[in-house]
Motif scaffolding. Structure first.
Motif, PDB file in Angstrom:
ATOM      1  N   UNK A  99       0.717  -1.516   0.309  1.00  0.00           N
ATOM      2  CA  UNK A  99       0.214  -0.008   0.012  1.00  0.00           C
ATOM      3  C   UNK A  99       0.581   0.927   0.061  1.00  0.00           C
ATOM      4  N   UNK A 100       2.041   0.940   0.388  1.00  0.00           N
ATOM      5  CA  UNK A 100       2.542   2.731   0.693  1.00  0.00           C
ATOM      6  C   UNK A 100       3.607   2.668  -0.698  1.00  0.00           C
ATOM      7  N   UNK A 101       4.077   1.688  -1.465  1.00  0.00           N
ATOM      8  CA  UNK A 101       5.059   1.783  -2.666  1.00  0.00           C
ATOM      9  C   UNK A 101       3.523   2.086  -3.595  1.00  0.00           C
ATOM     10  N   UNK A 102       2.247   1.676  -3.695  1.00  0.00           N
ATOM     11  CA  UNK A 102       0.951   2.149  -4.090  1.00  0.00           C
ATOM     12  C   UNK A 102       0.452   3.569  -4.483  1.00  0.00           C
ATOM     13  N   UNK A 103       1.312   3.950  -2.934  1.00  0.00           N
ATOM     14  CA  UNK A 103       0.507   4.966  -2.740  1.00  0.00           C
ATOM     15  C   UNK A 103       1.181   6.195  -3.303  1.00  0.00           C
ATOM     16  N   UNK A 129      -0.632 -18.540   2.434  1.00  0.00           N
ATOM     17  CA  UNK A 129       0.029 -19.279   1.660  1.00  0.00           C
ATOM     18  C   UNK A 129       1.080 -19.644   0.499  1.00  0.00           C
ATOM     19  N   UNK A 130       2.007 -18.606   0.884  1.00  0.00           N
ATOM     20  CA  UNK A 130       2.991 -19.026  -0.408  1.00  0.00           C
ATOM     21  C   UNK A 130       3.059 -17.019  -0.638  1.00  0.00           C
ATOM     22  N   UNK A 131       3.801 -17.389  -1.848  1.00  0.00           N
ATOM     23  CA  UNK A 131       5.166 -15.654  -2.623  1.00  0.00           C
ATOM     24  C   UNK A 131       3.292 -15.580  -3.900  1.00  0.00           C
ATOM     25  N   UNK A 132       3.623 -14.334  -3.720  1.00  0.00           N
ATOM     26  CA  UNK A 132       2.424 -13.645  -4.474  1.00  0.00           C
ATOM     27  C   UNK A 132       3.396 -12.035  -5.491  1.00  0.00           C
ATOM     28  N   UNK A 133       2.968 -12.104  -6.020  1.00  0.00           N
ATOM     29  CA  UNK A 133       3.523 -11.044  -6.994  1.00  0.00           C
ATOM     30  C   UNK A 133       1.903  -9.818  -7.225  1.00  0.00           C
ATOM     31  N   UNK A 134       1.751  -8.434  -7.964  1.00  0.00           N
ATOM     32  CA  UNK A 134       1.470  -7.081  -8.088  1.00  0.00           C
ATOM     33  C   UNK A 134       1.817  -6.834  -9.729  1.00  0.00           C
ATOM     34  N   UNK A 135       0.675  -6.472 -10.135  1.00  0.00           N
ATOM     35  CA  UNK A 135       0.671  -5.673 -10.758  1.00  0.00           C
ATOM     36  C   UNK A 135      -0.009  -4.264 -10.973  1.00  0.00           C
ATOM     37  N   UNK A 136       0.777  -3.277 -10.772  1.00  0.00           N
ATOM     38  CA  UNK A 136       0.391  -1.884 -10.395  1.00  0.00           C
ATOM     39  C   UNK A 136      -0.271  -0.955 -11.962  1.00  0.00           C
ATOM     40  N   UNK A 137      -0.818  -0.602 -12.915  1.00  0.00           N
ATOM     41  CA  UNK A 137      -0.721  -0.286 -14.137  1.00  0.00           C
ATOM     42  C   UNK A 137      -1.495   1.470 -13.918  1.00  0.00           C
ATOM     43  N   UNK A 138      -0.962   2.355 -14.653  1.00  0.00           N
ATOM     44  CA  UNK A 138      -2.239   4.018 -14.177  1.00  0.00           C
ATOM     45  C   UNK A 138      -1.770   4.158 -15.823  1.00  0.00           C
ATOM     46  N   UNK A 244      -6.328  20.075  -1.386  1.00  0.00           N
ATOM     47  CA  UNK A 244      -5.700  18.807  -1.576  1.00  0.00           C
ATOM     48  C   UNK A 244      -4.311  19.057  -1.914  1.00  0.00           C
ATOM     49  N   UNK A 245      -3.045  17.946  -1.323  1.00  0.00           N
ATOM     50  CA  UNK A 245      -1.791  18.040  -1.838  1.00  0.00           C
ATOM     51  C   UNK A 245      -1.255  17.116  -2.312  1.00  0.00           C
ATOM     52  N   UNK A 246      -0.269  16.700  -2.802  1.00  0.00           N
ATOM     53  CA  UNK A 246      -0.126  16.047  -3.607  1.00  0.00           C
ATOM     54  C   UNK A 246       0.400  14.674  -3.403  1.00  0.00           C
ATOM     55  N   UNK A 247       0.966  14.119  -2.134  1.00  0.00           N
ATOM     56  CA  UNK A 247       1.015  12.461  -1.696  1.00  0.00           C
ATOM     57  C   UNK A 247      -0.887  11.811  -1.084  1.00  0.00           C
ATOM     58  N   UNK A 248      -0.630  10.736  -1.790  1.00  0.00           N
ATOM     59  CA  UNK A 248      -1.888   9.897  -1.551  1.00  0.00           C
ATOM     60  C   UNK A 248      -1.483   8.867  -0.337  1.00  0.00           C
ATOM     61  N   UNK A 249      -3.149   8.618   0.780  1.00  0.00           N
ATOM     62  CA  UNK A 249      -2.801   7.093   0.748  1.00  0.00           C
ATOM     63  C   UNK A 249      -3.789   6.041  -0.219  1.00  0.00           C
ATOM     64  N   UNK A 440      -6.269  11.902  -0.096  1.00  0.00           N
ATOM     65  CA  UNK A 440      -5.331  12.799  -0.129  1.00  0.00           C
ATOM     66  C   UNK A 440      -4.684  12.714   1.833  1.00  0.00           C
ATOM     67  N   UNK A 441      -3.130  12.377   1.706  1.00  0.00           N
ATOM     68  CA  UNK A 441      -2.581  11.937   3.007  1.00  0.00           C
ATOM     69  C   UNK A 441      -2.850  13.148   3.400  1.00  0.00           C
TER      70      UNK A 441
END
Length: 467
Positions: A99-103, A129-138, A244-249, A440-441
């Motif tokens: 979540x921190x990385x995606x924010x 359950x083991x290993x996962x991976x994610x794809x973030x696409x914008x 609002x400001x730039x940082x997101x949560x 907005x953070x």
């Protein structure tokens, strides 16, 4: 190369954009690493780096003069290394680190010197359950809306777990090969009211659009709307509605969709009404904790898809909006959902029943005051058009795979404006209802509390209904 001029509604997202308010939408998809292929992500990234085929809109470069338009680039003109990036979480990676990385990724405005998209492969996520991976696409919102994004996802992922050698998103796009393995859906027939003579149809559409807009804004200006009917610029101002400001949560929540369906059946409403009730109850709890709950009900801006069934993913937007009360002035959860049902019913009745061109005109005029505030920099200074944007997009009903790697969860990550510091968007997938909270953070402390409160509201509804 050829150029495609943008529709006015698509161009508005470009003019409203600033470094504080990047106008991009995204998806966060989390997959299971196949047990027999521990190097799955590394191998997939390596193979995809060699794919230099680009389908729309991934080969579109923005040109703002003389009119906003898309210039179609050749593969040689696109720097894939800029758009396609490989990331890793510190091990053992948790949902919090993801979540921190995606924010952070979602806070950054895209550079208009390049096609307006990014694809991030994220490894190092682990669960019991083991290993996962994610794809973030914008992708920029001028190119795609929520329904278009999900239709694109359906083309990218396969319903067959044995499919291999699958192409990356940029090679599929809206016109590339459909990798789902499912038969294409038939195009919906044109409604009878749209088959009339062109002149008569134009007159009828103009009348319907004018009537709907006239009633909406006359009620907004005069403050004489029905008790259950929400209209723009009648929402109370809250912590969600300043500058609002730039940082997101970014926070997430998910439930079995059958739980929401049981509530909708018991209350005689739609699943979307239940979703709005969860959001309204969660925001009521959050504002009560802050000592900032207004006596008037909060109002949601609810996007409504007007994309035709056979339209494919489509480039650009095919949405309009209705306004709904969230019943935050009502303490009892079942009574609150009744208020929401009445409000959404009136909102749907006021939408004009017209074709796509007339609906584009309706949406442009409906949103003109709000978008003008954003473009001119006045957003967040006066009474808000609404308190929050809440959207629900149906996703694939069956499990999907990428080269045999099963899609576990998918969450939408949306955009914010000055005057609207919170967006709540849901996507259903394979029996689960997945909700993404984008905030907005600086404006919304402890955004995760709203996500937790949504779960508490579902439990309260179930208890009140004896489910």
């Amino acid at each position: 190369m050829s150029r495609k001029v943008l529709k006015a509604n698509d161009s508005a997202w470009l003019y409203a954009e600033s470094h504080r308010t990047p106008m991009q939408v995204a998806m966060l998809a989390t997959f299971r690493v196949p047990e027999d292929r521990p190097d799955f992500v590394r191998d997939l990234v390596s193979r995809w780096r060699e794919v230099r085929e680009f389908a729309a809109p991934f080969n579109y470069l923005l040109k703002m003069a003389p009119l906003p338009s898309w210039k179609e680039l050749t593969p040689e003109e696109i720097d894939l290394d800029y758009h396609f990036r490989h990331n890793a979480l510190p091990r053992p990676g948790s949902q919090r680190e993801l979540g921190v990385l995606v924010s952070r990724l979602h806070s950054q405005k895209m550079d208009r010197r390049y096609p307006l998209w990014e694809c991030h492969m994220i490894e190092g996520l682990e669960d019991e359950a083991g290993q996962q991976w994610s794809m973030y696409m914008k992708v920029h919102h001028s190119q795609i809306d929520g329904v278009g994004g999900i239709r694109l996802l359906r083309r990218i992922l396969s319903a067959d777990p044995e499919t291999r050698g699958m192409l990356p998103p940029w090679a599929v796009g809206t016109h590339g090969p459909d990798q789902s393995g499912l038969p294409p859906k038939e195009k919906a027939p044109v409604p009878a009211q749209h088959q009339t003579a062109p002149i008569a149809a134009a007159v009828s559409s103009a009348s319907a659009v004018a009537g709907s807009l006239g009633r909406t804004y006359s009620e907004s200006l005069m403050g004489t709307q029905d008790a259950d009917r929400a209209v723009p610029f009648r929402a109370p101002k809250t912590v969600f509605n300043g500058r609002i400001h730039t940082p997101r949560r970014f926070a997430t929540q998910h439930y079995p969709i059958d739980r929401l369906r049981a509530v909708s059946t018991a209350t005689g409403g739609s699943l979307n009404d239940v979703f709005l009730a969860l959001c309204g109850g969660a925001m009521r709890r959050y504002l009560t904790e802050l000592g900032d709950l207004p006596s008037e009900s909060l109002i949601a801006n609810v996007p409504v898809s007007v994309r035709e069934a056979g339209d494919g993913a489509g480039v650009g937007n095919a949405i309009t909006f209705l306004y709904s009360s969230l019943g935050t002035d009502v303490a009892a959860p079942v009574e609150r959902i009744r208020v929401i049902q009445a409000s959404t019913k009136l909102g749907k009745e006021r939408l004009p029943q017209v074709g796509s061109l007339a609906m584009d005109a309706y949406t442009a005029v409906l949103m003109a005051p709000f978008m003008s505030q954003s473009i001119l920099g006045f957003g967040g200074r006066g009474r808000p058009a609404s308190n929050v944007v809440i959207s629900n997009v149906p996703g694939p009903a069956e499990a999907r795979y990428l080269d045999g790697s099963r899609l576990e969860e998918i969450y939408p990550v949306s955009l914010l404006f000055n005057g609207q510091a919170l967006n709540i968007t849901a996507v259903s997938y394979d029996g689960e209802f997945n909700i993404g909270f984008t905030g907005c953070r600086d404006s919304i402390p402890s955004l995760q509390r709203i996500a937790v409160h949504a779960g508490e509201e579902l439990e309260a509804l179930e208890a009140a209904l004896g489910l």
